[in-house]
Design an enzyme around this catalytic site. Structure first.
Site, PDB file in Angstrom:
ATOM      1  N   PRO A 298       0.993  -1.126   0.267  1.00  0.00           N
ATOM      2  CA  PRO A 298       0.390   0.204   0.046  1.00  0.00           C
ATOM      3  C   PRO A 298       1.575   1.126   0.013  1.00  0.00           C
ATOM      4  CG  PRO A 298       0.055  -1.296   2.434  1.00  0.00           C
ATOM      5  CD  PRO A 298       0.992  -1.606   1.422  1.00  0.00           C
ATOM      6  N   ASP A 471       6.159   2.738   1.902  1.00  0.00           N
ATOM      7  CA  ASP A 471       5.083   1.481   2.582  1.00  0.00           C
ATOM      8  C   ASP A 471       4.634   2.051   3.328  1.00  0.00           C
ATOM      9  OD1 ASP A 471       3.899  -0.211   3.089  1.00  0.00           O
ATOM     10  OD2 ASP A 471       5.242  -1.454   2.332  1.00  0.00           O
ATOM     11  N   HIS A 472       2.709   2.389   3.373  1.00  0.00           N
ATOM     12  CA  HIS A 472       2.542   2.817   4.252  1.00  0.00           C
ATOM     13  C   HIS A 472       2.456   1.971   5.689  1.00  0.00           C
ATOM     14  CE1 HIS A 472       0.135   6.443   5.798  1.00  0.00           C
ATOM     15  NE2 HIS A 472       0.354   6.776   4.658  1.00  0.00           N
ATOM     16  N   ARG A 473       2.476   0.669   5.253  1.00  0.00           N
ATOM     17  CA  ARG A 473       2.771  -0.159   6.505  1.00  0.00           C
ATOM     18  C   ARG A 473       3.508   0.315   6.945  1.00  0.00           C
ATOM     19  NH1 ARG A 473       2.706  -5.762   3.202  1.00  0.00           N
ATOM     20  NH2 ARG A 473       3.984  -4.580   2.308  1.00  0.00           N
TER      21      ARG A 473
END
Length: 501
Positions: A298, A471-473
């Site tokens: 994401p 990566d938004h994680r």
């Protein structure tokens, strides 16, 4: 004179090229049938999903057979060459036929035998690929009796040009017979031609995914690999000949809609006409990695414009002072390593199975390089330990290797963060796809003169657009924004780097 009875054949198979590679394409043969080869002499040039490499043969002797034409794709473990090497000194009565090239064979095979006369491999292992001796002695298998049924041809079967050379060097001449393809296995009750109570054997997961994405039922195919193994060539041939999901047996469960009801039947779209370029080798590997990145990561992107006037001036003064030339990419890389030390969240990877973010201790900096063979991402190992001169030299070395196609698999793997200088293509900005399994990529646009407010006055300055895809994680927007702002501050005021030198 070395005679046929004094020699025996050794089969050299395509070695494991490392980094999870399961196949390679023959680009160019470096030897011919009848040539004498020395131990560890390169015999074939192959292209893998990582790079183009020359494969050395661990045996010295006379080449009696080659397996596969140029352009053929072979799985790891498939035969490449048969080499006639020196055998123990016993001589069979009546043997009299000399082997071609035997006059030069003694020196070639001298490195392949132990004191006991047994043939051994060279034992050499190169970076990312290589050859090695067998782990244990194996008994030679007797050839099948005359009249035995011939098996189906595997990808390693000698081509028609070299098939006669693979025959024994002595004995009465026998007619050459083409291998006969075995009949498919008995058909089960569902008419699939394969067992319905187990997985279909394929050469690699890539083959299974290729079939799934094209709606192809693997149970309908007869594999051409060893023991009926289905290869990529089998799947591509089936797609070319029109085999589709419609040919699947009725026992296959139809697709379901989200409500659980059978989805409406659809017909396979007509295959468009035009030139088809196979996605294989480096281009295929890049396509697979980018597709996986889009499916699993994401990502989000933020960007900022920065005044690069002072950075370009600093580089010019460094180069005017003498010594090795400093590239702009090396200065940006040094800024990146300093920024990653402040924001280690972006030098990480996600272990999805364990649901953990793994923060990495070392920075292995990849950089995108466009070549005639497609996009590659060489990796500068230990970038956080290098100064600007060392970074500049390593960038130059890897760039030249990328252009000449001599990058090794080790040069192309292990990256933890990527620097993408798409400004060389004359564009200002981009939202690149993260190089899976990394967590971020810094993009750098072209540096162009633009009107800019400098010290309260309007002036023409050298402006560059910087973008960070992350990566938004692994972090939120605050961390990503802080990283990008620090990079921009160093670009605008290179003296900021003095804090971390």
């Amino acid at each position: 004179m070395t005679r046929a009875s004094d020699m025996f054949s050794r089969e050299f198979r395509l070695p494991d090229l490392g980094e999870g590679l399961t196949e390679a394409e023959i680009v160019r043969w470096l030897v011919q049938v009848g040539d004498v080869v020395a131990v560890d002499q390169p015999v074939v040039e192959v292209e893998t999903a990582k790079a183009m490499v020359e494969v050395p043969c661990p045996y010295g002797g006379v080449v009696t057979a080659r397996y596969g034409d140029e352009g053929t794709e072979l799985p790891v473990g498939s035969p490449l060459l048969t080499v006639a090497v020196g055998a123990p000194s016993s001589t069979a009565p009546g043997a009299g036929a000399a082997v071609p090239g035997a006059a030069a064979l003694g020196a070639a095979v001298s490195g392949t035998r132990t004191s006991g006369g047994e043939d051994e491999g060279s034992g050499n292992v190169l970076v990312g690929y290589g050859t090695q001796a067998p782990a244990a002695r194996r008994r030679r298998v007797r050839p099948p009796a005359p009249g035995a049924a011939a098996g189906h041809r595997s990808p390693g079967t000698p081509s028609s040009v070299d098939r006669t050379a693979a025959a024994p060097p002595a004995g009465p001449a026998t007619p050459v017979r083409r291998p006969v393809r075995e009949e498919p296995p008995p058909v089960d009750g569902d008419g699939s031609g394969r067992r319905a109570d187990g997985p279909v054997p394929v050469i690699s997961p890539l083959v299974r995914r290729l079939a799934r994405e094209n709606g192809l039922d693997l149970r309908q195919l007869a594999g051409s690999g060893p023991d009926g193994l289905i290869t990529r060539a089998d799947v591509e041939h089936a797609l070319r000949t029109g085999v589709s999901a419609q040919s699947a047996p009725s026992a296959v469960r139809p697709p379901q809609s989200p409500t659980g009801a059978p989805a409406p039947a659809t017909t396979a779209p007509a295959r468009a006409s035009g030139t088809r370029v196979p996605l294989k080798g480096v281009r295929g590997a890049v396509a697979d990695k980018l597709s996986r990145s889009r499916r699993e990561i994401p990502d989000a992107t933020c960007w900022v414009d920065a005044d690069a006037t002072e950075l370009t001036r600093a580089r010019r003064r460094m180069n005017e002072a003498g010594g090795p030339k400093i590239s702009l990419l090396a200065l940006l890389a040094r800024i990146c390593t300093s920024a990653l030390a402040r924001f280690p969240e972006l030098n990480s990877t996600v272990d999805a199975d364990a649901r953990e973010v793994v923060r990495l201790d070392e920075v292995h900096l990849g950089f995108a390089a466009q070549t005639e063979r497609g996009l590659v991402v060489p990796v500068v190992k230990g970038a956080h330990t290098r100064d600007t001169e060392s970074l500049s030299a390593e960038f130059a070395r890897l760039t030249e290797a990328a252009r000449t196609g001599t990058l090794t698999p080790a040069d192309l793997t292990g990256g933890t963060f990527t620097l993408n200088n798409y400004g060389v293509f004359g564009v200002d900005g981009s939202t690149p796809i993260i190089n899976h399994p990394e967590a971020a990529m810094l993009g750098v646009g072209r540096i162009v003169p633009k009107p800019w407010v400098h010290e309260g006055e309007l002036a023409v300055r050298q402006v560059v657009q910087l973008s960070l895809t992350f990566d938004h994680r692994v972090c939120d927007g605050g961390t990503a924004g802080g990283f990008l702002r620090y990079v921009a501050d160093c670009v605008e005021q290179p003296a900021v780097l003095l804090r971390t030198l």
